[in-house]
Design an enzyme around this catalytic site. Structure first.
Site, mmCIF file in Angstrom:
data_model
loop_
_atom_site.group_PDB
_atom_site.id
_atom_site.type_symbol
_atom_site.label_atom_id
_atom_site.label_comp_id
_atom_site.label_asym_id
_atom_site.label_seq_id
_atom_site.Cartn_x
_atom_site.Cartn_y
_atom_site.Cartn_z
ATOM 1 N N LYS A 98 -29.836 -24.997 -49.738
ATOM 2 C CA LYS A 98 -31.023 -25.606 -49.246
ATOM 3 C C LYS A 98 -31.813 -24.858 -48.308
ATOM 4 C CE LYS A 98 -29.629 -29.749 -51.236
ATOM 5 N NZ LYS A 98 -28.458 -29.584 -51.991
HETATM 6 C C1 LIG Z 1 -27.717 -30.033 -52.955
HETATM 7 C C2 LIG Z 1 -26.793 -29.483 -53.789
HETATM 8 C C3 LIG Z 1 -26.497 -29.501 -55.061
HETATM 9 C C4 LIG Z 1 -27.144 -30.154 -55.780
HETATM 10 O O1 LIG Z 1 -28.664 -29.620 -55.994
HETATM 11 P P1 LIG Z 1 -29.672 -30.409 -56.402
HETATM 12 O O2 LIG Z 1 -30.946 -29.660 -56.512
HETATM 13 O O3 LIG Z 1 -29.636 -31.799 -56.120
HETATM 14 O O4 LIG Z 1 -29.572 -30.811 -58.074
HETATM 15 C C5 LIG Z 1 -25.187 -28.771 -55.121
HETATM 16 N N1 LIG Z 1 -24.478 -28.065 -54.488
HETATM 17 C C6 LIG Z 1 -24.772 -28.033 -53.139
HETATM 18 C C7 LIG Z 1 -23.674 -27.370 -52.211
HETATM 19 C C8 LIG Z 1 -25.758 -28.637 -52.620
HETATM 20 O O5 LIG Z 1 -26.049 -28.900 -51.300
#
Ligand SMILES: *Cc1c(COP(=O)(O)O)cnc(C)c1O
Length: 472
Positions: free
Chosen positions: A122
Site C-alpha cells: 500500500k
Molecule cells: C491490501 C492487501 C491485499 C489486497 O489488495 P487489493 O488491492 O485489495 O486486492 C493483499 N495483501 C496485502 C498484504 C494487502 O495489504
C-alpha cells in the site's frame, strides 16, 4: 525512438456509472469516489508499443514510474512536478530498487512490494498519493480523508498524510480483526490530524460506512471529502508501474510474463489489467483469494454474490465486496455507464449479480482465479522457507500457492506479488515455518509507543457526528 507512449494529450476521467462530471487527473485525485456512486476510469488507455517498452530496460523504478504515469496526468502535472513527486514518494523506501525481484525457482519469482515505511505494498501508492494531495491542495484549502482499512491501507495512508497542513484523516478499522502490528502502525501515530476509529463490525461494514459518507452529497461537500482507498484512481495508477518494471526485467516486450496477485478489493490486480490494456505483454493475471472467494466464484462460475466474511490469517483479503471489480465490470458492459448503473443498483439491493457466459469468456482471456484455504497457504509458506530460504507473509503465500497450482495455465515467468513483509504477521508465519520474523530496525519502536483510538458502532450518523466535531 519510441520512448513516448502517445502524443501528449490531456487525460480525462469518466465515471463507471455514466453521470458524474468528467474530470482531469487533479479532479479525480481530490474527489476519490464519483458523485454518482461510480468509480473514475481513464477515458482511454495510453498505448505503449514494443519500442516504448523496450526503452524501459535498465531504467530505475522512479524513471519507469515517470514514463508510465506521464500520459495519465497530462493536463494536471508538468514533467518536472511529476518527477519531483515521484522522487519524494520513493525516497524513504528501505531498498534501493524500491521493488526488487527475487527468484524462487526456474519458473517462480517474487516481486517484493513491502519496502516502504509501513511494510506493505500500500505504501507504493499512498506515498505518492500523500504527495499529490499536498501538491494539489491550495493554500488555505482543506481536505477530509475518510477511509476503511482491513489493516494495511490505514497505516500507509496515515503515514502519508500525518502532519500535512489542511488535511484531516479518519481511518476506520474492524475492531479486533487487524493484527497487532497493523493496529499499532496506525494508532501510535499521534499527529493532531489523525483519528483512528475501531468499528464494531467487519471490514465490509467499514467500507459501507465510508460509501455512506460519500453518498451524502451535502456532507461530502461540507467536509471536502476525499478517499485514500483504492476507489481513488491515483492509487491504482501508481500500482501499474511495478507490472511494467517487473515484466521488463523478465524479458518484456520479447516474452510474456504472468502475475499471481493476492486479492481483496481487486485494486492491485486491476492495475495489472490496466498494464495489459496499455500494451504490456501479460500472459495471465491470477486472482488469488483466501476462503472469502467471491472473486474466484465470479470469474470461474459467474456468481458474484456476497457471503459472510470469514476471518483468516490474511485479514487484508477478508473481503466479500470488491469495490474495484466495478471497474472491470464497466469494460465487460461495453463501457456503458447507464447499463452498469442499473446492474450495480440491483447488486446493492440484493447482494447478487450474475456474469453472462460472454462476459466470463472475455474476462478469462486474461484472468484466472483460484481460492486457497489456510492449509494450502501454510504449505506454500513452508515450501518457500525450506526450499528457497524465503520467509513469506501469509498474503504472499496465498499468491504463491495459487501460482504453483495454476502454473501450467500461465505463460512465461510467473511473478507472485509479495504484498507484505512477513514481520507484519509474525504469529501465522511462525506457526507455518517455525521461524519468528524480525521487524526491520526502522519500525522496531512500535511496541513501546502509546496508542490512541476511539471505538464506534457501525452507524453512519454516529460517524458523521464524530467527524463534524473534529473538523472545521
Ligand atoms: C491490501 C492487501 C491485499 C489486497 O489488495 P487489493 O488491492 O485489495 O486486492 C493483499 N495483501 C496485502 C498484504 C494487502 O495489504
Amino acid at each position: 525512438m519510441g520512448v513516448r507512449a502517445s502524443p501528449a494529450r490531456d487525460m480525462h476521467y469518466q465515471s463507471t456509472r455514466g453521470t458524474a462530471p468528467i474530470l482531469d487527473f487533479k479532479g479525480v485525485t481530490l474527489a476519490g469516489l464519483a458523485s454518482d456512486g461510480g468509480l473514475y476510469v481513464p477515458e482511454r488507455w495510453p498505448q505503449f508499443d514494443a519500442a516504448a517498452i523496450e526503452a524501459m530496460a535498465g531504467l530505475s523504478y522512479t524513471q519507469t514510474a515517470f514514463r508510465v504515469l506521464q500520459p495519465f496526468v497530462a493536463g494536471s502535472l508538468g514533467d518536472d512536478a511529476l518527477k519531483a513527486l515521484i522522487a519524494a514518494a520513493y525516497a524513504d523506501f528501505g531498498h534501493p530498487a524500491v521493488a526488487p525481484l527475487v527468484q524462487l525457482d526456474e519458473r517462480h519469482w517474487l516481486l517484493e512490494l513491502f519496502h516502504g515505511p509501513t511494510l506493505a505494498f500500500k505504501d507504493i501508492a499512498l506515498q505518492l498519493l500523500g504527495n499529490l494531495f499536498g501538491h494539489f491542495l491550495g493554500a488555505g484549502e482543506t481536505l477530509t480523508i475518510v477511509g476503511a482499512t482491513s489493516g494495511d491501507t490505514g497505516s500507509a495512508a496515515i503515514k502519508a498524510v500525518a502532519g500535512r497542513p489542511g488535511i484531516t484523516i479518519f481511518m476506520l478499522h474492524p475492531a479486533g480483526r487487524v493484527s497487532e502490528v497493523q493496529r499499532r502502525q496506525m494508532t501510535t501515530v499521534l499527529a493532531g490530524n489523525v483519528y483512528n476509529i475501531a468499528v464494531d463490525g467487519s471490514f465490509d461494514d467499514c467500507q459501507a460506512l465510508v460509501k455512506q459518507m460519500f453518498n451524502d452529497a451535502p456532507f461530502r461537500a461540507e467536509m471536502a471529502l476525499s478517499a485514500v482507498n483504492s476507489i481513488n484512481w491515483a492509487r491504482l495508477l501508481a500500482q501499474i508501474v511495478y507490472y511494467f518494471y517487473a515484466a521488463v526485467r523478465l524479458g518484456a516486450p520479447h516474452r510474456k510474463v504472468s502475475f499471481s496477485v493476492p486479492t481483496g478489493n481487486f485494486g492491485d490486480v486491476f492495475a495489472g489489467y490496466a498494464a495489459a490494456r496499455m500494451g504490456l505483454p501479460i500472459g495471465k493475471l491470477l486472482v488469488a483469494t483466501n476462503v472469502n472467494d467471491i472473486l474466484a466464484r465470479a470469474l470461474n462460475r459467474g456468481d458474484y454474490s456476497v457471503g459472510a466474511v470469514t476471518p483468516t490469517a490474511t485479514p487484508s483479503m477478508d473481503i466479500q465486496i470488491s469495490s474495484n471489480f466495478e471497474r472491470l465490470l464497466f469494460d465487460l458492459h461495453g463501457r456503458n455507464g447507464a447499463a452498469l448503473a442499473a446492474v450495480m443498483s440491483t447488486f446493492e439491493a440484493t447482494g447478487k449479480m450474475t456474469l453472462s457466459d460472454g462476459q466470463r469468456t472475455e474476462a478469462a482471456a486474461l484472468f484466472l482465479a483460484e481460492n486457497v484455504d489456510e492449509a494450502r497457504m501454510m504449505q506454500a509458506l513452508q515450501w518457500a522457507y525450506s526450499e528457497c530460504g524465503q520467509l513469506l507473509d501469509p498474503h504472499t503465500a496465498i499468491g504463491l500457492s495459487a501460482a504453483r497450482a495454476r502454473a501450467a495455465a500461465m505463460e512465461g515467468p510467473i511473478v507472485t506479488l509479495a504484498t507484505a513483509h512477513p514481520a507484519k504477521f509474525p504469529d501465522a508465519v511462525e506457526r507455518a515455518s517455525g521461524m519468528r520474523p524480525q521487524l526491520p530496525r526502522r519500525v522496531q519502536h512500535l511496541f513501546d509507543r502509546e496508542e490512541r483510538y476511539d471505538r464506534l458502532a457501525a452507524d453512519a450518523d454516529a460517524l458523521k457526528a464524530y467527524m463534524r466535531a473534529r473538523t472545521g
